[in-house]
Design a protein around this motif. Structure first.
Motif, mmCIF file in Angstrom:
data_model
loop_
_atom_site.group_PDB
_atom_site.id
_atom_site.type_symbol
_atom_site.label_atom_id
_atom_site.label_comp_id
_atom_site.label_asym_id
_atom_site.label_seq_id
_atom_site.Cartn_x
_atom_site.Cartn_y
_atom_site.Cartn_z
ATOM 1 N N ASP A 56 -6.325 25.404 -20.879
ATOM 2 C CA ASP A 56 -7.067 24.191 -20.593
ATOM 3 C C ASP A 56 -6.657 23.116 -21.583
ATOM 4 O O ASP A 56 -5.966 23.396 -22.569
ATOM 5 N N ALA A 57 -7.098 21.891 -21.331
ATOM 6 C CA ALA A 57 -6.825 20.782 -22.240
ATOM 7 C C ALA A 57 -8.093 19.950 -22.368
ATOM 8 O O ALA A 57 -8.827 19.763 -21.390
ATOM 9 N N VAL A 58 -8.362 19.462 -23.570
ATOM 10 C CA VAL A 58 -9.518 18.604 -23.807
ATOM 11 C C VAL A 58 -9.058 17.358 -24.544
ATOM 12 O O VAL A 58 -8.039 17.369 -25.242
ATOM 13 N N LEU A 59 -9.814 16.275 -24.366
ATOM 14 C CA LEU A 59 -9.589 15.060 -25.141
ATOM 15 C C LEU A 59 -10.468 15.102 -26.379
ATOM 16 O O LEU A 59 -11.648 15.485 -26.303
ATOM 17 N N THR A 60 -9.891 14.724 -27.502
ATOM 18 C CA THR A 60 -10.632 14.644 -28.750
ATOM 19 C C THR A 60 -10.097 13.471 -29.552
ATOM 20 O O THR A 60 -9.214 12.754 -29.084
ATOM 21 N N ARG A 61 -10.636 13.259 -30.720
ATOM 22 C CA ARG A 61 -10.147 12.193 -31.604
ATOM 23 C C ARG A 61 -9.737 12.773 -32.939
ATOM 24 O O ARG A 61 -10.422 13.632 -33.503
ATOM 25 N N ARG A 62 -8.590 12.280 -33.434
ATOM 26 C CA ARG A 62 -8.112 12.635 -34.765
ATOM 27 C C ARG A 62 -7.689 11.353 -35.460
ATOM 28 O O ARG A 62 -6.849 10.619 -34.936
ATOM 29 N N ALA A 63 -8.273 11.107 -36.618
ATOM 30 C CA ALA A 63 -7.980 9.879 -37.376
ATOM 31 C C ALA A 63 -8.136 8.642 -36.494
ATOM 32 O O ALA A 63 -7.353 7.702 -36.566
ATOM 33 N N GLY A 64 -9.137 8.674 -35.642
ATOM 34 C CA GLY A 64 -9.417 7.532 -34.788
ATOM 35 C C GLY A 64 -8.570 7.427 -33.541
ATOM 36 O O GLY A 64 -8.777 6.520 -32.735
ATOM 37 N N ARG A 65 -7.604 8.332 -33.353
ATOM 38 C CA ARG A 65 -6.717 8.271 -32.185
ATOM 39 C C ARG A 65 -7.124 9.322 -31.153
ATOM 40 O O ARG A 65 -7.555 10.433 -31.502
ATOM 41 N N LEU A 66 -6.974 8.962 -29.885
ATOM 42 C CA LEU A 66 -7.226 9.919 -28.814
ATOM 43 C C LEU A 66 -6.084 10.933 -28.759
ATOM 44 O O LEU A 66 -4.910 10.558 -28.792
ATOM 45 N N VAL A 67 -6.463 12.194 -28.668
ATOM 46 C CA VAL A 67 -5.488 13.288 -28.686
ATOM 47 C C VAL A 67 -5.808 14.253 -27.548
ATOM 48 O O VAL A 67 -6.975 14.559 -27.285
ATOM 49 N N VAL A 68 -4.762 14.717 -26.850
ATOM 50 C CA VAL A 68 -4.906 15.808 -25.892
ATOM 51 C C VAL A 68 -4.690 17.115 -26.643
ATOM 52 O O VAL A 68 -3.619 17.331 -27.224
ATOM 53 N N GLN A 69 -5.702 17.970 -26.624
ATOM 54 C CA GLN A 69 -5.672 19.217 -27.390
ATOM 55 C C GLN A 69 -5.631 20.406 -26.431
ATOM 56 O O GLN A 69 -6.564 20.621 -25.650
ATOM 57 N N PRO A 70 -4.545 21.202 -26.427
ATOM 58 C CA PRO A 70 -4.557 22.422 -25.606
ATOM 59 C C PRO A 70 -5.508 23.447 -26.198
ATOM 60 O O PRO A 70 -5.584 23.601 -27.426
ATOM 61 N N VAL A 71 -6.270 24.133 -25.350
ATOM 62 C CA VAL A 71 -7.225 25.150 -25.782
ATOM 63 C C VAL A 71 -7.112 26.344 -24.839
ATOM 64 O O VAL A 71 -6.645 26.210 -23.702
ATOM 65 N N PRO A 72 -7.532 27.533 -25.282
ATOM 66 C CA PRO A 72 -7.483 28.695 -24.388
ATOM 67 C C PRO A 72 -8.293 28.459 -23.121
ATOM 68 O O PRO A 72 -9.322 27.767 -23.135
ATOM 69 N N ALA A 73 -7.830 29.020 -22.025
ATOM 70 C CA ALA A 73 -8.517 28.868 -20.748
ATOM 71 C C ALA A 73 -9.930 29.426 -20.833
ATOM 72 O O ALA A 73 -10.154 30.516 -21.372
ATOM 73 N N ASP A 74 -10.881 28.666 -20.321
ATOM 74 C CA ASP A 74 -12.272 29.099 -20.286
ATOM 75 C C ASP A 74 -12.439 30.119 -19.158
ATOM 76 O O ASP A 74 -12.287 29.764 -17.981
ATOM 77 N N PRO A 75 -12.756 31.381 -19.467
ATOM 78 C CA PRO A 75 -12.853 32.394 -18.405
ATOM 79 C C PRO A 75 -13.975 32.124 -17.416
ATOM 80 O O PRO A 75 -13.978 32.693 -16.319
#
Length: 366
Positions: free
Chosen positions: A251-270
């Motif tokens: 899966d992928a989620v949007l988050t923020r790092r140092a004020g920037r939008l980042v696409v973060q890959p994460v393990p698939a939610d079962p």
């Protein structure tokens, strides 16, 4: 439902047959592409499952003949390798509806994917076939027509009472969230190459696919587009003019790092049946971006992934596009968004890029 299983492995033919007949389907089998063509003419299957690598006539050659001589839904069965991914992407461009990857020939691995296989074959039976002839030339002509803000596709058709030309809120950066499944690669090839390089918001795409396939998809789209297209195999900062493809099998989620939008890959939610999950991506986006600065695009696909989350985003001020039944290979996902009352506009795939440009260019000018 009648299904023709084509595979050079006797073990694989038997296992696939057992899975499909248990689900109530009538199955015939072929050992190679030559036998398959004979059986397509005689058996008239509703769906063909087609191995990629076979002797005498390989899967791609057989697919070309089927689509030219007796078009019907074809599901490719592919090895989970880089080479298999390249071949599978070519099969999708040639008209295959979906790709299922082999999880090993051992019975345990194949039976683990039994539910997915049955769901895909059943969904493929009702798929709308798309012709792939001349696709590369059409893309080149379309891209040339829009570079430098020249002619755009015809205007979108708004739903009654909806102001389709109203741009999203321009206060700060925004993001376009795209959800797509069955028929997605060819649909994305109709949309992303139409977008000009100066599109002001990045796009994040959740395309239901296994691992390795999304890297191949990203490379293909990058080659034929003015935009920079990448796979989010690691945390990826979003920039204007970028298309970020969520990594397959996760899966992928949007988050923020140092004020920037980042696409973060994460393990698939079962707990979620489809991956990369469109719902999970959209739910994360509304936590970090004002909904008025989000645009959701829900395209062809089986199931209902994305409908609930995009409808919720729309209710909070986000803008949404649902692909119309006229162009969708499988209408399930966009139909769910429409049923929920969450679509600002409903339009065929070839008009999506034009609508995005009309919404986003005014927003960028503020």
């Amino acid at each position: 439902m009648k299904v023709l299983v084509v595979d050079d492995s006797a073990l694989m033919r038997r296992q696939l047959t057992d899975i499909l007949t248990t689900a109530g389907m009538r199955v015939e089998t072929a050992r190679n592409g030559t036998e398959a063509l004979e059986l397509v003419a005689r058996f008239q299957p509703d769906v063909v499952t087609l191995d990629v690598a076979m002797p005498e006539m390989d899967g791609l050659s057989c697919l070309k003949r089927i689509m030219a001589e007796s078009p019907r839904p074809v599901v490719m069965i592919s090895a989970l390798t880089d080479a298999g991914a390249e071949t599978s992407m070519e099969a999708l461009r040639l008209g295959a509806v979906e790709v299922v990857h082999k999880q090993g020939v051992a019975g345990v691995g194949l039976r683990r994917m039994a539910g997915e296989l049955v769901r895909i074959v059943q969904g493929a039976a009702g798929a709308r076939l798309r012709r792939a002839h001349g696709l590369r030339e059409r893309l080149q002509r379309t891209r040339a027509s829009i570079v430098g803000d020249r002619e755009l596709p015809s205007p979108a058709v708004p739903r009654p009472g909806e102001p389709a030309e109203t741009p999203p809120d321009a206060a700060g950066p925004g993001v376009v969230l795209v959800g797509v499944s069955t028929g997605g690669p060819s649909t994305l090839e109709e949309i992303i190459p139409q977008l000009p390089a100066d599109v002001p918001w990045p796009l994040v795409v959740a395309q239901h696919m296994p691992p390795t396939f999304t890297a191949t998809l990203a490379r293909r789209l990058d080659d034929i587009s003015a935009l920079k297209v990448v796979e989010a195999a690691q945390p990826t900062a979003l920039e204007p003019g970028m298309v970020c493809i969520a990594r397959g099998g996760a899966d992928a989620v949007l988050t923020r790092r140092a004020g920037r939008l980042v696409v973060q890959p994460v393990p698939a939610d079962p707990a979620r049946p489809w991956h990369p999950s469109v719902d999970r991506l959209v739910e994360s986006a509304v936590q970090h971006v004002e909904p008025s600065r989000l645009v959701g695009v829900l395209l062809t696909g089986m199931g209902v992934d994305g409908g609930a989350s995009m409808a919720g985003m729309h209710a909070r001020g986000g803008r949404t596009i649902a692909e119309s039944e006229a162009s969708a290979v499988v209408f399930g996902m966009p139909a769910d968004l429409i049923r929920r009352g969450g679509a600002d506009v409903v339009l065929p795939a070839e008009q999506v890029a034009g609508q995005l440009v009309r919404w986003l260019k005014p927003a960028a000018r503020g």
